[in-house]
Design a protein around this motif. Sequence first.
Motif, PDB file in Angstrom:
ATOM      1  N   TYR A  33       0.831  -1.206   0.000  1.00  0.00           N
ATOM      2  CA  TYR A  33       0.000   0.000   0.000  1.00  0.00           C
ATOM      3  C   TYR A  33       0.866   1.258   0.000  1.00  0.00           C
ATOM      4  O   TYR A  33       0.633   2.191  -0.785  1.00  0.00           O
ATOM      5  CB  TYR A  33      -0.918  -0.016   1.218  1.00  0.00           C
ATOM      6  CG  TYR A  33      -1.696   1.260   1.418  1.00  0.00           C
ATOM      7  CD1 TYR A  33      -2.753   1.595   0.580  1.00  0.00           C
ATOM      8  CD2 TYR A  33      -1.372   2.131   2.454  1.00  0.00           C
ATOM      9  CE1 TYR A  33      -3.465   2.770   0.753  1.00  0.00           C
ATOM     10  CE2 TYR A  33      -2.082   3.306   2.644  1.00  0.00           C
ATOM     11  CZ  TYR A  33      -3.124   3.628   1.789  1.00  0.00           C
ATOM     12  OH  TYR A  33      -3.821   4.795   1.970  1.00  0.00           O
ATOM     13  N   LEU A  34       1.875   1.285   0.850  1.00  0.00           N
ATOM     14  CA  LEU A  34       2.703   2.484   0.982  1.00  0.00           C
ATOM     15  C   LEU A  34       3.563   2.739  -0.252  1.00  0.00           C
ATOM     16  O   LEU A  34       3.734   3.884  -0.680  1.00  0.00           O
ATOM     17  CB  LEU A  34       3.588   2.376   2.222  1.00  0.00           C
ATOM     18  CG  LEU A  34       2.860   2.413   3.572  1.00  0.00           C
ATOM     19  CD1 LEU A  34       3.829   2.121   4.705  1.00  0.00           C
ATOM     20  CD2 LEU A  34       2.175   3.750   3.789  1.00  0.00           C
ATOM     21  N   ILE A  35       4.103   1.659  -0.835  1.00  0.00           N
ATOM     22  CA  ILE A  35       5.018   1.824  -1.970  1.00  0.00           C
ATOM     23  C   ILE A  35       4.272   1.913  -3.303  1.00  0.00           C
ATOM     24  O   ILE A  35       4.477   2.847  -4.088  1.00  0.00           O
ATOM     25  CB  ILE A  35       6.019   0.650  -2.014  1.00  0.00           C
ATOM     26  CG1 ILE A  35       6.892   0.644  -0.759  1.00  0.00           C
ATOM     27  CG2 ILE A  35       6.895   0.756  -3.271  1.00  0.00           C
ATOM     28  CD1 ILE A  35       7.714   1.899  -0.555  1.00  0.00           C
ATOM     29  N   ASP A  36       3.388   0.949  -3.565  1.00  0.00           N
ATOM     30  CA  ASP A  36       2.750   0.867  -4.880  1.00  0.00           C
ATOM     31  C   ASP A  36       1.530   1.772  -5.039  1.00  0.00           C
ATOM     32  O   ASP A  36       1.235   2.223  -6.150  1.00  0.00           O
ATOM     33  CB  ASP A  36       2.340  -0.581  -5.173  1.00  0.00           C
ATOM     34  CG  ASP A  36       3.523  -1.523  -5.188  1.00  0.00           C
ATOM     35  OD1 ASP A  36       4.627  -1.066  -5.543  1.00  0.00           O
ATOM     36  OD2 ASP A  36       3.356  -2.711  -4.842  1.00  0.00           O
ATOM     37  N   VAL A  37       0.813   1.996  -3.937  1.00  0.00           N
ATOM     38  CA  VAL A  37      -0.391   2.814  -4.020  1.00  0.00           C
ATOM     39  C   VAL A  37      -0.105   4.276  -3.672  1.00  0.00           C
ATOM     40  O   VAL A  37      -0.448   5.189  -4.433  1.00  0.00           O
ATOM     41  CB  VAL A  37      -1.503   2.258  -3.095  1.00  0.00           C
ATOM     42  CG1 VAL A  37      -2.745   3.140  -3.170  1.00  0.00           C
ATOM     43  CG2 VAL A  37      -1.840   0.821  -3.474  1.00  0.00           C
ATOM     44  N   ARG A  39       2.951   5.639  -3.058  1.00  0.00           N
ATOM     45  CA  ARG A  39       4.248   6.111  -3.566  1.00  0.00           C
ATOM     46  C   ARG A  39       5.060   6.841  -2.495  1.00  0.00           C
ATOM     47  O   ARG A  39       5.635   7.916  -2.729  1.00  0.00           O
ATOM     48  CB  ARG A  39       4.043   7.043  -4.769  1.00  0.00           C
ATOM     49  CG  ARG A  39       3.198   6.462  -5.892  1.00  0.00           C
ATOM     50  CD  ARG A  39       3.900   5.337  -6.599  1.00  0.00           C
ATOM     51  NE  ARG A  39       3.136   4.836  -7.739  1.00  0.00           N
ATOM     52  CZ  ARG A  39       3.487   3.801  -8.483  1.00  0.00           C
ATOM     53  NH1 ARG A  39       4.599   3.148  -8.203  1.00  0.00           N
ATOM     54  NH2 ARG A  39       2.740   3.412  -9.492  1.00  0.00           N
ATOM     55  N   CYS A  40       5.100   6.258  -1.319  1.00  0.00           N
ATOM     56  CA  CYS A  40       5.796   6.902  -0.200  1.00  0.00           C
ATOM     57  C   CYS A  40       7.311   6.816  -0.342  1.00  0.00           C
ATOM     58  O   CYS A  40       7.848   5.898  -0.966  1.00  0.00           O
ATOM     59  CB  CYS A  40       5.371   6.251   1.114  1.00  0.00           C
ATOM     60  SG  CYS A  40       3.675   6.621   1.590  1.00  0.00           S
ATOM     61  N   LYS A  41       7.973   7.768   0.278  1.00  0.00           N
ATOM     62  CA  LYS A  41       9.433   7.829   0.272  1.00  0.00           C
ATOM     63  C   LYS A  41       9.939   8.021   1.696  1.00  0.00           C
ATOM     64  O   LYS A  41       9.171   8.362   2.605  1.00  0.00           O
ATOM     65  CB  LYS A  41       9.908   8.990  -0.612  1.00  0.00           C
ATOM     66  CG  LYS A  41       9.457   8.886  -2.065  1.00  0.00           C
ATOM     67  CD  LYS A  41       9.914  10.102  -2.841  1.00  0.00           C
ATOM     68  CE  LYS A  41       9.443  10.021  -4.300  1.00  0.00           C
ATOM     69  NZ  LYS A  41       9.853  11.219  -5.079  1.00  0.00           N
TER      70      LYS A  41
END
Length: 251
Positions: A33-37, A39-41
Motif C-alpha cells: 500500500y505504501l510503496i505501490d499505491v 508512492r511513499c518515500k
Amino acid sequence: MSKNKIRLYCDINLRELFEAEKEYVSAKEQFHYLIDVMRCKVGDKLNLLDGKTGEYECKIAFISRKEIRIRILYFIKSLARPADLWLLFAPIKKGKTELIIEKCVELGVKRIMPVLTDFTNVPKINRRRFKSIMISSAQQCGSTWLPDLEDLQDLTQVLSSWNSKRLLIFCDEKLEGNHINTVLHSLGSRPMAILIGPEGGFSRTESELLISSEFVRRVSLGPQILRAETAVIASVSIWQSICGFWPKTLS
C-alpha cells in the motif's frame, strides 16, 4: 499538492514500541500500500494506530525491497472507545454482510455478534476478511479502535446465556412493537444491544422466545420493511442519536 494523511492500523502495542525507541516494521500488505499505491518515500509522515493505546505521528525512516521501517515521533491522541452498544445480526449475502461490518466501525458499535437463526442462509463467516474490513474502515473514518468481533453463534444459545442487565432491542420485521425512538427515549443510557434478523425475518419459535424474554424490547423501525443492512444502519444511527455519544459530542 499535498498527500492525504495516511493512517495505518497495527497489531502491536505502539506505546511499548515508542517507549523502547524501536521502529515499526510494516506488514506485507502495508508495504504494498505504501510503496505501490501511495508512492511513499523516506521522510514521509503518516499516522499509526493500534486499537490499544491510541494514535501516533510517525515518519518513514528506511525502505528496502522487502520492508519499511517507521519511526514513531510522538503521541497524538488516546484510544477513544465507542459507546456501549452491541450488534447481533444474521449473516446475509457477502457484499451486504461486509457493508454491515464496515458501517459498524463508522457508526460506533462496541461489539459485533453474528448469530445463526432458523432462516439464516449464510451459515458461516470469514473472520479474517471481517477484520480486514474493520481495519480499513477505522483507517478511513478516523477511529482509533476496532469493535470486538465474536464467533458465529446460535441465537437460542446466545439468548440462554444472556446477561439480563443488558437490554436487547429486537427490531421486528413484522413492523410490530413501539417505534424505536419512543422505546429508546424511555430507556435512557442503559447497556443495550440491537438484534437484526436475516432476509425472511425470524421464525415463529424465535419470535415467541424473544418476546417472552424479560430483557428484550420489541421495536419497529417504521412503516416499511427494511433490508437487513439498511435496518442495521438505521437502528444504530437512531441509537447513537438518542443514547450514544452523538448528543454529547454535539452539545
